[in-house]
Enzyme design. Structure first.
Site, PDB file in Angstrom:
ATOM      1  N   GLU A   1      31.765  79.632  25.785  1.00  0.00           N
ATOM      2  CA  GLU A   1      31.268  80.411  24.639  1.00  0.00           C
ATOM      3  C   GLU A   1      31.937  79.945  23.351  1.00  0.00           C
ATOM      4  O   GLU A   1      31.276  79.764  22.316  1.00  0.00           O
ATOM      5  CB  GLU A   1      31.547  81.898  24.873  1.00  0.00           C
ATOM      6  CG  GLU A   1      31.210  82.795  23.708  1.00  0.00           C
ATOM      7  CD  GLU A   1      31.969  84.105  23.765  1.00  0.00           C
ATOM      8  OE1 GLU A   1      32.176  84.710  22.689  1.00  0.00           O
ATOM      9  OE2 GLU A   1      32.362  84.528  24.875  1.00  0.00           O
TER      10      GLU A   1
ATOM     11  N   ASP B   1      29.783  78.230  20.347  1.00  0.00           N
ATOM     12  CA  ASP B   1      29.786  78.805  19.005  1.00  0.00           C
ATOM     13  C   ASP B   1      29.960  77.714  17.952  1.00  0.00           C
ATOM     14  O   ASP B   1      29.281  77.707  16.917  1.00  0.00           O
ATOM     15  CB  ASP B   1      30.913  79.835  18.898  1.00  0.00           C
ATOM     16  CG  ASP B   1      31.034  80.418  17.499  1.00  0.00           C
ATOM     17  OD1 ASP B   1      30.141  81.177  17.089  1.00  0.00           O
ATOM     18  OD2 ASP B   1      32.021  80.093  16.815  1.00  0.00           O
TER      19      ASP B   1
ATOM     20  N   ASP C   1      26.823  86.162  23.855  1.00  0.00           N
ATOM     21  CA  ASP C   1      27.911  85.291  24.314  1.00  0.00           C
ATOM     22  C   ASP C   1      27.417  84.299  25.363  1.00  0.00           C
ATOM     23  O   ASP C   1      27.817  83.122  25.365  1.00  0.00           O
ATOM     24  CB  ASP C   1      29.048  86.132  24.897  1.00  0.00           C
ATOM     25  CG  ASP C   1      29.783  86.947  23.835  1.00  0.00           C
ATOM     26  OD1 ASP C   1      29.584  86.672  22.642  1.00  0.00           O
ATOM     27  OD2 ASP C   1      30.534  87.862  24.223  1.00  0.00           O
TER      28      ASP C   1
ATOM     29  N   GLU D   1      25.613  81.373  23.783  1.00  0.00           N
ATOM     30  CA  GLU D   1      26.538  80.372  23.243  1.00  0.00           C
ATOM     31  C   GLU D   1      27.172  79.548  24.361  1.00  0.00           C
ATOM     32  O   GLU D   1      27.353  78.324  24.223  1.00  0.00           O
ATOM     33  CB  GLU D   1      27.617  81.057  22.410  1.00  0.00           C
ATOM     34  CG  GLU D   1      27.101  81.640  21.111  1.00  0.00           C
ATOM     35  CD  GLU D   1      28.189  82.276  20.268  1.00  0.00           C
ATOM     36  OE1 GLU D   1      28.069  82.240  19.035  1.00  0.00           O
ATOM     37  OE2 GLU D   1      29.162  82.808  20.852  1.00  0.00           O
TER      38      GLU D   1
END
Length: 251
Positions: free
Chosen positions: A61, A65, A134, A137
């Site tokens: 994650e 991101d 989440d 990502e």
């Protein structure tokens, strides 16, 4: 990711599930273990004795991101050369917010593939916006590691390019599919757009609403959400997808 050799392995049943997911997303992955890890919530790792406690999707994650931010920033920098740093920063924040990533995850059906602890699953964790955002990502991070930056960029822009442009052109806020549908139809013949709540399920504290959008009396999309407003947005999104494939309804 050729150097990541200590990931928990997938059994054949899980690998078949992940292959189905890849097929539905029209992507290819060489290391299904990466995708499996991206879809493993911390609660699963903590509740499953045979699963290493530290093997869950939070690191992916973190990576996803950064990949997401770079792809969106690069796209905005190239396509909107007149925007200064402040405006680019604000617009990027709209695009990479939890709401938009949650909607992407729902469109991809990630909640059906998440591995979660029993308690989290019983509380509807696989429908929770923060968890799904989440997971989106993390999956992006896994895809980047497995297939490279260009593949990740192509896939992400396939999901978000139209909406990034809409946000940057001041047409709508990210994820405002109702406004996008109105904008798409307002310059055509006369259309009446009506939203109706079709049903709701679950206890009062954990309701799931289903709404439909009707264009000149014909149902063009349905959507589910934790609120009536969210379900209407998802119905509008489905209508936009249908209008992208078919002729406009008769005015």
């Amino acid at each position: 990711m050729r150097y990541y050799t200590d990931m928990p392995q997938c059994d054949e049943e899980r690998k078949a599930q992940l292959k189905d997911l890849c097929a539905s997303l029209n992507i290819t992955m060489d290391r299904y273990e990466l995708l499996n890890l991206a879809l493993t919530h911390t609660s699963y790792a903590h509740e499953t004795p045979r699963y290493p406690r530290n093997e869950h999707n939070e690191r992916l994650e973190f990576l996803g991101d950064s990949v997401l931010s770079l792809i969106v920033s690069n796209y905005m920098y190239i396509h909107f050369p007149n925007f200064d740093e402040g405006k680019l920063t604000k617009l990027r924040a709209q695009v990479v917010c939890e709401t938009s990533l949650f909607q992407c995850a729902k469109r991809m059906g990630l909640g059906n593939y998440l591995r979660m602890g029993n308690g989290e699953l019983a509380n509807g964790g696989n429908h929770r916006p923060s968890i799904l955002a989440d997971a989106f990502e993390a999956v992006l991070g896994a895809y980047y590691l497995d297939q490279g930056f260009e593949a990740a960029q192509t896939y992400l822009l396939g999901l978000l390019e139209d909406e990034i442009n809409a946000v940057c052109n001041g047409m709508v806020m990210m994820g405002d599919y109702k406004s996008m549908l109105q904008e798409k139809l307002q310059h055509k013949a006369h259309y009446a757009i009506v939203y109706e709540m079709l049903r709701f399920e679950g206890p009062e504290h954990n309701r799931i609403f289903t709404s439909g959008v009707f264009i000149n009396g014909e149902e063009y999309g349905t959507g589910k959400g934790r609120t009536k407003k969210e379900s209407e947005q998802q119905a509008a999104r489905e209508a936009l997808e249908r209008l992208g494939r078919e002729d406009f309804p008769k005015g």
